[in-house]
Scaffold this active site. Structure first.
Site, PDB file in Angstrom:
ATOM      1  N   TRP A 512     -28.375  -9.780  36.636  1.00 18.34           N
ATOM      2  CA  TRP A 512     -27.589  -8.840  35.839  1.00 18.34           C
ATOM      3  C   TRP A 512     -26.230  -9.438  35.493  1.00 18.34           C
ATOM      4  CZ3 TRP A 512     -22.907  -6.390  37.067  1.00 18.34           C
ATOM      5  CH2 TRP A 512     -22.508  -5.393  36.170  1.00 18.34           C
ATOM      6  N   HIS A 513     -25.628 -10.156  36.439  1.00 16.82           N
ATOM      7  CA  HIS A 513     -24.338 -10.786  36.157  1.00 16.82           C
ATOM      8  C   HIS A 513     -24.475 -11.848  35.061  1.00 16.82           C
ATOM      9  CE1 HIS A 513     -22.715  -9.025  39.920  1.00 16.82           C
ATOM     10  NE2 HIS A 513     -21.559  -9.213  39.335  1.00 16.82           N
ATOM     11  N   ASP A 514     -25.443 -12.725  35.237  1.00 13.72           N
ATOM     12  CA  ASP A 514     -25.666 -13.785  34.253  1.00 13.72           C
ATOM     13  C   ASP A 514     -26.917 -14.551  34.668  1.00 13.72           C
ATOM     14  OD1 ASP A 514     -25.323 -15.344  32.051  1.00 13.72           O
ATOM     15  OD2 ASP A 514     -23.301 -16.022  32.544  1.00 13.72           O
TER      16      ASP A 514
END
Length: 629
Positions: A512-514
């Site tokens: 989700w962050h990257d």
């Protein structure tokens, strides 16, 4: 005598006000009021928390010889830490030329500022415009309310009269939905159409797919959106036009068709934030929240939980606001759009569930207070000042981003550069979260505070995760962790299932962050670092040490030192220097005996700091507060 008392009051008032700024109640009333209890005034005795706290409360230690020694250590170690970071940042340092290009003239005379972090630099540059928006948005709501007023007969009614509450909900969400459209176009230009298309598809999945398929369809669609946004770079109109016209890449050299040229023109008008996809991850969480809140509401439409429990809908606890489904007609596209693109929380959060958002729009939260919001704004300004001072005097970010030769730094310099790097990461995340939450408070919505404690005031991996990006942690609990079964270590099978649950949760968190390998490694490292703390809790239960509290405290502190070192390593890998950078730092510390000596000294200093952290939490327990972090 009277003048003496007056002078005493005059001296104490500024100190009292400063103390109130840093009170937990100022930061978030959720920290001092149990989530299961509706918010009450200062006379709330919080019996539930106090009953839990009394079992673990110990006599204060602030004035014991042990802590006087700790104060002495603080007086020596903390200034030394700042001096080391400042010393390697001075122009006289022989390595200064390597990172000088990452500095700009600062507002402090004679000092430059470290602008190597693009995320904070963007926030800092746009802060004046965002401040204007913070003032403009609530004022525009007043204009909207004047143009679309609540009927006079309902305006005079009590707030908890259902008709008056419905009128307030319609008035607020209609404004939020209208502002959302304006906000999207201003921020993303023609790309606003892509966002609205994603929102429309997600809404149709929730409201049109057979009930039993809603959760699976929601997760598959939104995870695919996360990957597609990244892999397709935000779906450029030029590329879409080329697909539609069948134009090969060579046409970009020899000439472009009219549709491709139009696509290129639309791509150039992408609003204030052209790369909308890098900020869309937070919106994905709201899309999932809407769909799953709607899905769970389908099972509870036969009876109202509020009527069943005989609750006051205008004075619900936070737990009831989140768990109680909205009315069936509340799950309309207008409310969905208003929630998903709610201006103050759209870019960075904090995250609030759909049920909570609707409840707060229907009834103004009792937790909102103008004096408290003012103090919260002052606290934000003080944090901003702290960040600016650090960036003007300690160029640790610029040093770490300039491919340094770590072998040229002493073990103390390497360690403290990494330590301050983590603080800059903490501050650069804290500031946007706190600013946008301030905007939301001014507008009349109270979302959770994202940061509970300073990054230096953590010793437990589990507690650190609860307090870092707290609204996201709570979102994960509600929509992933609890549906997967939560945690249990009663049997080996339960323990294995719990570890698997943790891996699923943190894999989602990392992606989700990257979509980067270092973040995936970070997510798995966090799970690995959970295990020693969990095992220690099983092997050394507090009940067996009740007759030896001091020995148990010392034992816990030794384990906490290891926890701190592991947390620093994991966060350096995920958000600062990566796995190769951490390897270089570790090699630099262990390259000779001086590094080992420094590591032992640093662990001793951490031991002292953690003892103070223990006592801070004990002082909270004495007040009936248990933050669990």
């Amino acid at each position: 005598m009277a003048s003496s008392h007056g002078g005493s009051r005059g001296r104490s008032c500024p100190l009292s006000f400063l103390s109130s700024i840093y009170d937990l109640e100022t930061l978030d009333t959720r920290f001092t009021t149990p989530s299961s209890v509706p918010y009450r005034a200062a006379n709330d005795k919080r019996e539930g928390d106090r009953a839990v706290a009394d079992k673990r409360v110990e006599p204060p230690k602030w004035r014991t010889p042990e802590f006087y020694f700790y104060y002495l250590v603080f007086l020596v170690v903390v200034p030394y830490m700042f001096w080391v970071a400042y010393d390697v940042s001075r122009p006289s340092d022989p390595r200064y030329y390597k990172f000088q290009k990452r500095l700009r003239d600062g507002w402090i005379p004679g000092r430059k500022i470290d602008v190597s972090d693009a995320q904070y630099y963007t926030f800092r540059t746009n802060l004046p415009y965002m401040a204007l928006l913070l003032v403009f948005h609530p004022l525009l709501r007043r204009v909207w309310n004047a143009v679309h007023p609540v009927p006079p007969e309902l305006r005079a009614a009590r707030a908890n009269v259902p008709e008056a509450a419905e009128a307030r909900l319609r008035q607020r969400t209609s404004y939020d939905a209208a502002f959302a459209l304006f906000f999207l176009v201003a921020l993303h230009g023609f790309s606003a159409a892509k966002i609205l298309a994603i929102l429309a598809i997600n809404y149709r999945l929730a409201t049109s797919v057979p009930k039993r398929y809603i959760p699976a369809a929601t997760w598959v669609f939104n995870i695919c959106v996360l990957f597609a946004n990244e892999l397709c770079s935000g779906y450029k109109y030029r590329e879409i036009a080329r697909l539609l016209t069948g134009s090969p890449a060579e046409n970009l050299v020899t000439g472009t068709s009219g549709l491709v040229a139009l696509g290129e023109w639309m791509d150039r008008h992408g609003g204030l934030i052209n790369r909308w996809e890098i900020l869309f991850n937070i919106t994905v969480l709201r899309l999932i929240s809407f769909n799953l809140d709607y899905y769970w509401s389908l099972d509870r439409r036969a009876s109202s939980p509020i009527e069943k429990k005989q609750l006051d809908p205008a004075n619900l606890s936070e737990r009831d606001r989140i768990a109680t489904p909205a009315a069936p007609h509340d799950y309309c596209f207008r409310n969905y759009l208003a929630y998903a693109i709610y201006g103050p929380l759209y870019l960075t959060g904090p995250i609030i569930t759909f049920n909570d958002y609707i409840s707060q729009q229907r009834y103004r939260p009792a937790t909102l207070s103008t004096p408290r919001t003012l103090k919260y704004g002052i606290r934000f300004a003080l944090v901003l000042l702290a960040m600016e001072l650090i960036l003007h005097y300690d160029y640790v970010g610029a040093i770490s981003k300039s491919r340094p030769d770590w072998s040229s730094y002493t073990p103390a310099q390497i360690s403290l550069l990494a330590f301050f790097n983590l603080h800059i990461i903490w501050l650069k995340l804290l500031l946007p979260w706190r600013f946008f939450r301030l905007w939301s408070l001014v507008d009349g919505v109270d979302p959770p505070e994202n940061m509970v404690r300073c990054v230096s005031n953590n010793y437990s991996t589990l507690s650190f995760w609860r307090g870092w990006h707290r609204s996201y942690y709570r979102w994960l609990l509600r929509y992933i962790y609890i549906p997967l079964g939560g945690s249990s270590f009663r049997t080996g099978l339960d323990a294995a299932r719990t570890v698997l649950t943790y891996l699923v949760v943190f894999t989602f968190v990392a992606l989700w962050h990257d979509i980067k390998l270092n973040l995936l490694i970070w997510g798995w490292l966090v799970v690995v670092f959970f295990l020693p703390e969990i095992a220690a809790g099983v092997l050394f239960p507090p009940k067996k040490w009740e007759s030896r509290p001091t020995a148990y405290r010392m034992l816990c502190c030794v384990g906490a030192v290891g926890n701190v070192l592991m947390m620093m390593a994991a966060n350096l890998v995920g958000f600062a220097v990566g796995l190769d950078g951490l390897e270089s730092i570790v090699k630099g510390i262990f390259r000779d005996y001086s590094g080992l000596a420094f590591l032992i000294t640093a662990c001793a200093a951490l031991f002292v700091g953690i003892q103070v952290m223990f006592e801070i939490r004990q002082s909270e327990y004495r007040r009936g507060i248990n933050l669990k972090c």
